[in-house]
Design an enzyme around this catalytic site. Structure first.
Site, PDB file in Angstrom:
ATOM      1  N   LYS A 115       0.735  -1.401   0.009  1.00 45.83           N
ATOM      2  CA  LYS A 115       0.103  -0.035  -0.029  1.00 45.83           C
ATOM      3  C   LYS A 115       0.897   1.182  -0.177  1.00 45.83           C
ATOM      4  O   LYS A 115       0.582   2.243   0.479  1.00 45.83           O
ATOM      5  CB  LYS A 115      -0.849  -0.099   1.005  1.00 45.83           C
ATOM      6  CG  LYS A 115      -1.906  -1.317   1.291  1.00 45.83           C
ATOM      7  CD  LYS A 115      -2.394  -1.822  -0.059  1.00 45.83           C
ATOM      8  CE  LYS A 115      -3.316  -0.791  -0.692  1.00 45.83           C
ATOM      9  NZ  LYS A 115      -3.778  -1.287  -2.020  1.00 45.83           N
ATOM     10  N   GLY A 135      -6.129   7.163  -2.935  1.00 39.56           N
ATOM     11  CA  GLY A 135      -4.565   7.719  -3.595  1.00 39.56           C
ATOM     12  C   GLY A 135      -4.101   8.951  -3.266  1.00 39.56           C
ATOM     13  O   GLY A 135      -3.856   9.738  -4.149  1.00 39.56           O
ATOM     14  N   SER A 183      -4.460   2.605   4.624  1.00 46.46           N
ATOM     15  CA  SER A 183      -4.748   1.886   3.383  1.00 46.46           C
ATOM     16  C   SER A 183      -4.841   0.480   3.536  1.00 46.46           C
ATOM     17  O   SER A 183      -5.700  -0.284   2.899  1.00 46.46           O
ATOM     18  CB  SER A 183      -3.813   2.356   2.297  1.00 46.46           C
ATOM     19  OG  SER A 183      -4.203   1.835   0.952  1.00 46.46           O
ATOM     20  N   HIS A 198       7.366  -7.065  -2.243  1.00 46.15           N
ATOM     21  CA  HIS A 198       7.230  -6.566  -0.717  1.00 46.15           C
ATOM     22  C   HIS A 198       8.108  -7.097   0.246  1.00 46.15           C
ATOM     23  O   HIS A 198       7.934  -6.820   1.554  1.00 46.15           O
ATOM     24  CB  HIS A 198       5.745  -6.921  -0.457  1.00 46.15           C
ATOM     25  CG  HIS A 198       4.522  -6.059  -1.133  1.00 46.15           C
ATOM     26  ND1 HIS A 198       4.680  -4.777  -1.564  1.00 46.15           N
ATOM     27  CD2 HIS A 198       3.241  -6.584  -1.680  1.00 46.15           C
ATOM     28  CE1 HIS A 198       3.643  -4.431  -2.145  1.00 46.15           C
ATOM     29  NE2 HIS A 198       2.918  -5.552  -2.223  1.00 46.15           N
TER      30      HIS A 198
END
Length: 295
Positions: free
Chosen positions: A48, A259, A138, A108
């Site tokens: 995120k 966003g 998020s 990640h």
């Protein structure tokens, strides 16, 4: 039980102290032995933090701004998530092995879990970091809609997990600091989500310089336009709406939610914010990393 359902909402499993999806851990030998190619470009982020955004920008750069070419497949096929292995659904290692060079490789993993071939081959790496407050919010909404994660519980419960690093891919604090400390030793570009929001053209120019690529001004402007949040949110090849509902339920929360920078203010209570900031100061003490919590 439906075989599709029994792979979801399971508890995370640790690898070297880092919580990961159970299915990644079961196939850890595949991940660990992944053979990187020297002309790969690694895209590394904490979840995120603008992963899909930077992936779309880089795919547009690699295809010289050819928008139709970048709609050839979903972003998760164009830029495979290397360590993501889910039985009967996806295997990032296999997807990448089947791809022609040059490849864009998404990860990640914290820096200490990166397969050794990435260091050996000294491929270029782009890391994107986003402020902790917005990432926590998020990630909470992402946990709700992306069913590979365990149940997030309440916002209060999830925030505690985030602060203690008991979420998928571990501690945000260790992740951003670990990659930051490696940036001097390897061919790495470290970008900030907030800078990308404030002046995306400048950050695209940084990418071009880092990649030794030269594109005409009109192509850069085209990339800028097609990688904007509004355009990507409408683009099925970028917004994850092609993922089956049993994996990602967009009716719970869209993959591309807001966003923006600073949305955390709409989620944190005053007490939560004060506790979070106190903890943040302790965990980031001594680091030269600086973040903007809003722009």
């Amino acid at each position: 039980m439906d075989s599709k359902l029994d792979i979801f909402r399971r508890e995370l499993v640790d690898v070297q102290g880092i919580p990961l999806f159970w299915s990644i851990v079961e196939e850890w030998s595949q991940v660990e032995s992944f053979e990187n190619r020297p002309d790969d470009l690694l895209i590394a982020t904490y979840p995120k933090s603008g992963t899909t955004w930077i992936s779309e920008i880089l795919d547009l750069i690699y295809n010289h701004g050819d928008v139709e070419k970048c709609k050839r497949d979903a972003i998760y096929k164009r830029v495979p998530f290397m360590e993501l292995i889910i039985p009967r659904l996806t295997n990032g290692v296999e997807d990448l092995n089947d791809m022609q060079s040059p490849r864009l490789v998404k990860k990640h993993l914290p820096v200490q879990l990166l397969p050794s071939s990435f260091w050996k081959n000294n491929c270029k790496m782009v890391y994107v970091a986003r402020n902790a407050n917005d990432v926590a919010v998020s990630y909470y909404y992402f946990y709700q809609m992306a069913k590979m994660h365990p149940d997030p519980g309440t916002w209060e419960e999830f925030l505690d997990k985030f602060m203690t690093g008991k979420v998928a891919f571990g501690s945000w604090y260790d992740h951003v600091k670990g990659w930051w400390e490696k940036k001097k030793d390897y061919c790495k570009l470290y970008l900030f989500y907030e800078d990308m929001k404030q002046d995306p053209k400048c950050e695209i120019q940084k990418l071009l310089k880092f990649l030794d690529k030269d594109l005409p001004e009109e192509t850069v402007d085209k990339i800028l336009y097609h990688s904007s949040f509004d355009m990507m949110k409408q683009n099925p090849s970028a917004n994850y709406t092609t993922m089956p509902k049993f994996c990602m339920d967009h009716s719970v929360s869209p993959f591309m939610r807001k966003g923006v920078s600073g949305d955390w203010k709409n989620q944190f209570t005053v007490v939560q914010y004060e506790r979070f900031e106190e903890d943040y100061e302790k965990k980031m003490k001594g680091s030269t990393l600086q973040f903007h919590s809003e722009i």
